[in-house]
Design a protein around this motif. Sequence first.
Motif, PDB file in Angstrom:
ATOM      1  N   ALA A  49       0.558  -1.095   0.249  1.00 57.73           N
ATOM      2  CA  ALA A  49      -0.418   0.211   0.134  1.00 57.73           C
ATOM      3  C   ALA A  49       0.983   1.333  -0.079  1.00 57.73           C
ATOM      4  O   ALA A  49       0.327   2.331  -0.791  1.00 57.73           O
ATOM      5  N   ASN A  50       2.103   1.666   0.544  1.00 54.44           N
ATOM      6  CA  ASN A  50       2.742   2.311   0.372  1.00 54.44           C
ATOM      7  C   ASN A  50       4.169   2.348   0.951  1.00 54.44           C
ATOM      8  O   ASN A  50       5.514   1.667   1.984  1.00 54.44           O
ATOM      9  N   PRO A  51       4.567   1.773  -0.347  1.00 55.15           N
ATOM     10  CA  PRO A  51       6.334   1.598  -0.606  1.00 55.15           C
ATOM     11  C   PRO A  51       6.958   2.310  -0.318  1.00 55.15           C
ATOM     12  O   PRO A  51       8.556   1.982   0.670  1.00 55.15           O
ATOM     13  N   HIS A  52       6.858   3.306   0.367  1.00 59.09           N
ATOM     14  CA  HIS A  52       7.969   4.610   1.077  1.00 59.09           C
ATOM     15  C   HIS A  52       8.155   4.651   1.922  1.00 59.09           C
ATOM     16  O   HIS A  52       7.775   5.695   2.845  1.00 59.09           O
ATOM     17  N   ASP A  53       7.057   4.536   2.637  1.00 60.35           N
ATOM     18  CA  ASP A  53       6.549   4.181   4.532  1.00 60.35           C
ATOM     19  C   ASP A  53       8.328   3.734   5.522  1.00 60.35           C
ATOM     20  O   ASP A  53       8.071   2.322   5.714  1.00 60.35           O
ATOM     21  N   TRP A  54       9.283   4.566   5.551  1.00 55.27           N
ATOM     22  CA  TRP A  54      10.141   4.139   6.146  1.00 55.27           C
ATOM     23  C   TRP A  54       9.534   3.291   8.379  1.00 55.27           C
ATOM     24  O   TRP A  54      10.671   2.699   7.880  1.00 55.27           O
ATOM     25  N   ALA A  55       9.137   3.642   8.248  1.00 53.55           N
ATOM     26  CA  ALA A  55       8.620   3.174   9.597  1.00 53.55           C
ATOM     27  C   ALA A  55       8.342   2.268   9.413  1.00 53.55           C
ATOM     28  O   ALA A  55       8.481   1.260  10.521  1.00 53.55           O
ATOM     29  N   ILE A  56       7.608   1.133   8.016  1.00 59.36           N
ATOM     30  CA  ILE A  56       7.620  -0.531   8.711  1.00 59.36           C
ATOM     31  C   ILE A  56       8.320  -0.753   7.970  1.00 59.36           C
ATOM     32  O   ILE A  56       8.738  -1.979   8.757  1.00 59.36           O
ATOM     33  N   VAL A 159       7.199  -0.454  19.696  1.00 53.51           N
ATOM     34  CA  VAL A 159       8.051   0.927  20.031  1.00 53.51           C
ATOM     35  C   VAL A 159       8.571   1.824  19.584  1.00 53.51           C
ATOM     36  O   VAL A 159       8.008   3.590  18.841  1.00 53.51           O
ATOM     37  N   LEU A 160       9.560   0.901  17.999  1.00 55.57           N
ATOM     38  CA  LEU A 160      10.007   2.038  17.127  1.00 55.57           C
ATOM     39  C   LEU A 160       8.869   1.931  16.687  1.00 55.57           C
ATOM     40  O   LEU A 160       9.116   2.913  15.421  1.00 55.57           O
ATOM     41  N   TYR A 161       8.316   0.969  15.879  1.00 61.47           N
ATOM     42  CA  TYR A 161       7.650   1.406  14.899  1.00 61.47           C
ATOM     43  C   TYR A 161       6.637   2.811  15.103  1.00 61.47           C
ATOM     44  O   TYR A 161       5.934   3.645  14.530  1.00 61.47           O
ATOM     45  N   ILE A 162       5.829   2.356  15.866  1.00 58.11           N
ATOM     46  CA  ILE A 162       4.733   3.663  16.938  1.00 58.11           C
ATOM     47  C   ILE A 162       5.588   4.543  16.333  1.00 58.11           C
ATOM     48  O   ILE A 162       4.831   5.434  15.817  1.00 58.11           O
ATOM     49  N   ILE A 163       6.068   5.094  17.417  1.00 54.14           N
ATOM     50  CA  ILE A 163       7.484   6.422  17.288  1.00 54.14           C
ATOM     51  C   ILE A 163       7.787   7.230  15.448  1.00 54.14           C
ATOM     52  O   ILE A 163       7.304   8.091  15.949  1.00 54.14           O
ATOM     53  N   CYS A 164       8.346   5.684  15.202  1.00 52.00           N
ATOM     54  CA  CYS A 164       8.646   6.719  13.191  1.00 52.00           C
ATOM     55  C   CYS A 164       6.768   6.518  13.117  1.00 52.00           C
ATOM     56  O   CYS A 164       6.944   7.454  12.282  1.00 52.00           O
ATOM     57  N   THR A 165       5.772   5.567  13.360  1.00 49.93           N
ATOM     58  CA  THR A 165       5.406   6.382  12.316  1.00 49.93           C
ATOM     59  C   THR A 165       4.613   7.861  12.950  1.00 49.93           C
ATOM     60  O   THR A 165       4.205   8.319  12.300  1.00 49.93           O
ATOM     61  N   LEU A 166       4.162   7.588  14.216  1.00 51.80           N
ATOM     62  CA  LEU A 166       3.814   8.935  14.445  1.00 51.80           C
ATOM     63  C   LEU A 166       4.795  10.564  14.619  1.00 51.80           C
ATOM     64  O   LEU A 166       4.257  11.015  13.313  1.00 51.80           O
ATOM     65  N   ILE A 167       6.230  10.355  14.021  1.00 51.47           N
ATOM     66  CA  ILE A 167       6.745  11.599  13.106  1.00 51.47           C
ATOM     67  C   ILE A 167       6.490  11.531  11.976  1.00 51.47           C
ATOM     68  O   ILE A 167       6.643  12.708  11.986  1.00 51.47           O
ATOM     69  N   GLN A 168       6.577  10.034  11.257  1.00 55.20           N
ATOM     70  CA  GLN A 168       6.114  10.615   9.715  1.00 55.20           C
ATOM     71  C   GLN A 168       4.843  11.067   9.524  1.00 55.20           C
ATOM     72  O   GLN A 168       4.657  12.089   8.787  1.00 55.20           O
ATOM     73  N   HIS A 169       3.322  10.592  10.036  1.00 51.74           N
ATOM     74  CA  HIS A 169       2.314  11.364  10.551  1.00 51.74           C
ATOM     75  C   HIS A 169       1.979  12.710  10.570  1.00 51.74           C
ATOM     76  O   HIS A 169       2.081  13.640  10.077  1.00 51.74           O
ATOM     77  N   ARG A 170       2.973  13.228  11.784  1.00 55.49           N
ATOM     78  CA  ARG A 170       3.562  14.621  12.410  1.00 55.49           C
ATOM     79  C   ARG A 170       4.024  14.689  11.320  1.00 55.49           C
ATOM     80  O   ARG A 170       3.178  15.930  11.280  1.00 55.49           O
ATOM     81  N   GLY A 171       4.931  14.988  10.787  1.00 55.87           N
ATOM     82  CA  GLY A 171       5.609  15.664   9.505  1.00 55.87           C
ATOM     83  C   GLY A 171       4.912  16.243   8.680  1.00 55.87           C
ATOM     84  O   GLY A 171       4.799  16.287   8.263  1.00 55.87           O
ATOM     85  N   SER A 172       4.115  14.684   7.620  1.00 55.48           N
ATOM     86  CA  SER A 172       3.182  15.353   6.698  1.00 55.48           C
ATOM     87  C   SER A 172       2.517  15.562   6.785  1.00 55.48           C
ATOM     88  O   SER A 172       1.175  16.829   6.629  1.00 55.48           O
ATOM     89  N   SER A 173       1.464  16.234   8.342  1.00 49.97           N
ATOM     90  CA  SER A 173       0.704  16.573   9.100  1.00 49.97           C
ATOM     91  C   SER A 173       0.615  17.659   8.826  1.00 49.97           C
ATOM     92  O   SER A 173      -0.778  19.595   8.442  1.00 49.97           O
ATOM     93  N   LEU A 174       1.695  18.269   9.257  1.00 48.32           N
ATOM     94  CA  LEU A 174       2.674  19.255   8.693  1.00 48.32           C
ATOM     95  C   LEU A 174       2.449  20.451   7.654  1.00 48.32           C
ATOM     96  O   LEU A 174       3.323  21.431   7.007  1.00 48.32           O
ATOM     97  N   LEU A 175       3.411  19.529   6.522  1.00 47.97           N
ATOM     98  CA  LEU A 175       3.028  19.819   5.350  1.00 47.97           C
ATOM     99  C   LEU A 175       2.143  20.076   4.364  1.00 47.97           C
ATOM    100  O   LEU A 175       1.285  19.836   5.164  1.00 47.97           O
ATOM    101  N   PRO A 176       2.469  21.653   3.856  1.00 54.67           N
ATOM    102  CA  PRO A 176       1.180  21.718   3.072  1.00 54.67           C
ATOM    103  C   PRO A 176       0.690  21.399   1.865  1.00 54.67           C
ATOM    104  O   PRO A 176       1.870  19.837   1.623  1.00 54.67           O
ATOM    105  N   LEU A 177      -0.375  20.794   1.899  1.00 54.68           N
ATOM    106  CA  LEU A 177      -1.334  20.434   0.308  1.00 54.68           C
ATOM    107  C   LEU A 177      -1.153  20.777  -0.379  1.00 54.68           C
ATOM    108  O   LEU A 177      -1.227  21.854  -0.889  1.00 54.68           O
TER     109      LEU A 177
END
Length: 177
Positions: A49-56, A159-177
């Motif tokens: 679904a998301n091959p560029h998701d580095w948290a995965i 824990v690493l997966y959750i932190i990486c996912t939070l960082i990735q989604h928080r960072g993407s929510s701060l980016l303007p669309l």
Amino acid sequence: MKARSQLDYFLQNTLSLVLALGNGVDQKANILLAANFVVLGVLGGRIKANPHDWAIYAGILSFLSSAFFALLAVMPRAQTPVSGHSLKGLDRDLEGSLGFEAASQLHLSEFQKEMVAVMRNEQAVYLVTLKNIHQMSRIVSLKFRLARISYQLLFTGIVLYIICTLIQHRGSSLLPL
């Protein structure tokens, strides 16, 4: 003779306890393997679904590492050399001790010869029993260490997966669309 039967009982119980502990850690390691492979299957499906998701990928690395150590815990290598299995001369501390790995590497006739030699000497029987308890205890101890590492890597992965996912989604929510 009463003291001897108490000693036999003590050694038998000690050996049974070591074997039970080994079985317990094997069950835990098998549960860890199953849990890791379930999580890896879920994460593997998410890659499509998301091959560029580095948290995965960070999670997959941790869970693969955990599975590797759980597998090592289930199948540790017992380090008993084949040479030096002879029980002649008790002063050599019964080098081979006829433990399961050493016994399996002997031909049947050699094994029978060694066992008959042990059974003829009461001191040898106790020394072989003590050596086997010691060797099995070392293997069980290694299994526990490897299972502990596997548990730590499993929880680190979560824990690493959750932190990486939070960082990735928080960072993407701060980016303007």
